[in-house]
Design an enzyme around this catalytic site. Structure first.
Site, mmCIF file in Angstrom:
data_model
loop_
_atom_site.group_PDB
_atom_site.id
_atom_site.type_symbol
_atom_site.label_atom_id
_atom_site.label_comp_id
_atom_site.label_asym_id
_atom_site.label_seq_id
_atom_site.Cartn_x
_atom_site.Cartn_y
_atom_site.Cartn_z
ATOM 1 N N GLY A 12 0.814 -1.209 0.000
ATOM 2 C CA GLY A 12 0.000 0.000 0.000
ATOM 3 C C GLY A 12 0.851 1.263 0.000
ATOM 4 O O GLY A 12 2.081 1.202 -0.084
ATOM 5 N N ASP A 51 -4.119 -12.684 4.107
ATOM 6 C CA ASP A 51 -5.349 -11.941 4.331
ATOM 7 C C ASP A 51 -5.456 -11.820 5.858
ATOM 8 O O ASP A 51 -5.564 -12.838 6.548
ATOM 9 C CB ASP A 51 -6.527 -12.740 3.750
ATOM 10 C CG ASP A 51 -7.858 -12.075 4.027
ATOM 11 O OD1 ASP A 51 -7.933 -11.227 4.937
ATOM 12 O OD2 ASP A 51 -8.834 -12.427 3.339
ATOM 13 N N TYR A 140 -15.165 3.697 7.910
ATOM 14 C CA TYR A 140 -13.714 3.744 8.154
ATOM 15 C C TYR A 140 -13.415 4.366 9.521
ATOM 16 O O TYR A 140 -12.652 3.821 10.317
ATOM 17 C CB TYR A 140 -13.074 4.574 7.035
ATOM 18 C CG TYR A 140 -11.594 4.821 7.163
ATOM 19 C CD1 TYR A 140 -10.671 3.799 7.022
ATOM 20 C CD2 TYR A 140 -11.124 6.115 7.406
ATOM 21 C CE1 TYR A 140 -9.306 4.054 7.119
ATOM 22 C CE2 TYR A 140 -9.765 6.374 7.503
ATOM 23 C CZ TYR A 140 -8.861 5.342 7.353
ATOM 24 O OH TYR A 140 -7.523 5.598 7.453
ATOM 25 N N LYS A 144 -11.765 2.791 12.969
ATOM 26 C CA LYS A 144 -10.563 3.357 13.603
ATOM 27 C C LYS A 144 -10.821 3.648 15.082
ATOM 28 O O LYS A 144 -9.951 3.414 15.921
ATOM 29 C CB LYS A 144 -10.091 4.613 12.859
ATOM 30 C CG LYS A 144 -9.534 4.327 11.459
ATOM 31 C CD LYS A 144 -8.268 3.458 11.508
ATOM 32 C CE LYS A 144 -7.637 3.255 10.151
ATOM 33 N NZ LYS A 144 -6.507 2.312 10.153
ATOM 34 N N ILE A 170 -1.720 11.565 3.865
ATOM 35 C CA ILE A 170 -0.293 11.368 3.584
ATOM 36 C C ILE A 170 -0.034 11.606 2.095
ATOM 37 O O ILE A 170 -0.688 11.009 1.239
ATOM 38 C CB ILE A 170 0.164 9.935 3.962
ATOM 39 C CG1 ILE A 170 -0.187 9.610 5.424
ATOM 40 C CG2 ILE A 170 1.661 9.767 3.700
ATOM 41 C CD1 ILE A 170 0.550 10.410 6.459
HETATM 42 N N1 SER Z 1 -6.076 9.454 4.251
HETATM 43 C C1 SER Z 1 -7.173 8.731 4.822
HETATM 44 C C2 SER Z 1 -8.360 8.794 3.959
HETATM 45 O O1 SER Z 1 -8.508 9.758 3.273
HETATM 46 C C3 SER Z 1 -7.516 9.278 6.182
HETATM 47 O O2 SER Z 1 -6.964 8.470 7.137
HETATM 48 O O3 SER Z 1 -9.175 7.920 4.002
#
Ligand code: SER
Length: 318
Positions: A12, A51, A140, A144, A170
């Site tokens: 990734g 996996d 998501y 988290k 990032i």
């Molecule tokens: N960069 C990630 C996203 O946009 C955020 O943790 O899903």
């Protein structure tokens, strides 16, 4: 402690850069890559198909290589998670639970990335404190928050040395991110160089916390190397470098490419971006283990443009 390192999700966006740095520091043989895809054609380096929702397979790999540390990066990002919430829960929560269980049984040290996505519409948007309302609106984000609580639980209850960072968006040039809301801040560079124009999927005033990949890798490795007594937060540390709006990013790119133009066509990711903080207070990370970022917006843009120009053909899509 065994000193072999296993990286999940190693192909990734973060994994591909982290593996290079880990191998540079600890040697090729010490670092085992794993992801769901079939093995790449690099015979000399260790790679396992894994996996993370398969705990038995994970444990086999840990035993086979006498793994001591896992960088558990396998995850679905925010936009992809909205397209497949079940898979997002399975990979992000059950995968992490498996890693923590195996870490408990084999005394492993674990790094796991959380995200600014733990925050939601009722979180203070500016200088979001370490401890704040967490009411994410995405699957998501929900995974988290759950993951952070699991990490804290395994650390307090079973003494698992698990460490985590709430990563911002990032920005990097080796591997494209796959299915995140902050992806516009990466895609824009490729489109600027290739086509001289970009259609951005968030509004120009969308301001989010961001970080350049070298800073993210430095933060992860610094956190993992820190003295255990200094790690006071076992959910996940707020972490940031810079915050800028989409329009400010465009203006900075135009400093280098004056003919570059950007249009805006917000889609479903706008609502996700709107639910996240604009700026983050990461003073706990700075005080507890000395976090300092190096790259500001100007430095990120300068380096991204020159790296992409020189490596254009090499970029990997995930
Ligand atoms: N960069 C990630 C996203 O946009 C955020 O943790 O899903």
């Amino acid at each position: 402690m065994n000193n072999t390192i296993l990286v999940t999700g190693s192909r990734g966006q973060i994994g591909s850069d982290l593996v290079v740095e880990l191998r540079r520091r600890y040697g090729n043989k010490q670092v085992i890559e794993s992801s769901r895809s079939a093995a790449p054609n690099i015979e000399s380096l260790s790679y396992e198909v894994l996996d993370v929702s398969d705990r038995q397979r994970l444990e086999e790999i840990v035993k086979q290589y006498q793994v001591g540390t896992i960088y558990h990066l396998a995850s679905l990002l925010s936009a992809k998670g909205e397209q497949n919430p079940d898979l997002c829960w399975d990979v992000n929560v059950n995968g992490l639970k498996n890693v923590l269980e195996v870490a408990k049984s084999h005394q492993l040290k674990v790094f796991w990335p959380s995200s600014i996505a733990v925050f939601g519409p009722h979180t203070p948007k500016l200088d979001t404190p370490q401890i704040a309302v967490e009411d994410p609106s995405t699957m998501y984000g929900i995974t988290k928050v759950t993951g952070e609580l699991l990490c804290n639980y395994y650390a307090q209850r079973f003494g698992v040395d698990v460490r985590s960072l709430r990563l911002p968006g990032i920005i990097s040039y080796n591997t494209l991110p796959g299915g995140g809301t902050t992806d516009f801040a990466v895609e824009i560079f490729y489109e600027a160089i290739k086509h001289g124009s970009y259609t951005c999927f968030v509004r120009p005033d969308t301001r989010l916390p961001m970080m350049y990949m070298p800073d993210a890798i430095a933060a992860i490795l610094q956190l993992m190397a820190a003295d255990e007594a200094g790690i006071k937060i076992r959910t996940s540390y707020n972490l940031t470098a810079v915050s800028f709006s989409a329009a400010e990013l465009v203006a900075e790119i135009q400093q280098h490419l004056p003919d570059f133009t950007c249009e805006y066509a917000p889609d479903f990711r706008q609502a996700i971006a709107d639910s996240w903080p604009s700026t983050i207070d990461d003073s706990s990370a700075r005080n507890d283990w000395g976090w300092q970022h190096k790259y500001d917006l100007q430095a990120i843009v300068r380096d991204m443009l020159s790296q992409i120009k020189s490596q254009k053909s090499k970029v990997k899509k995930i």
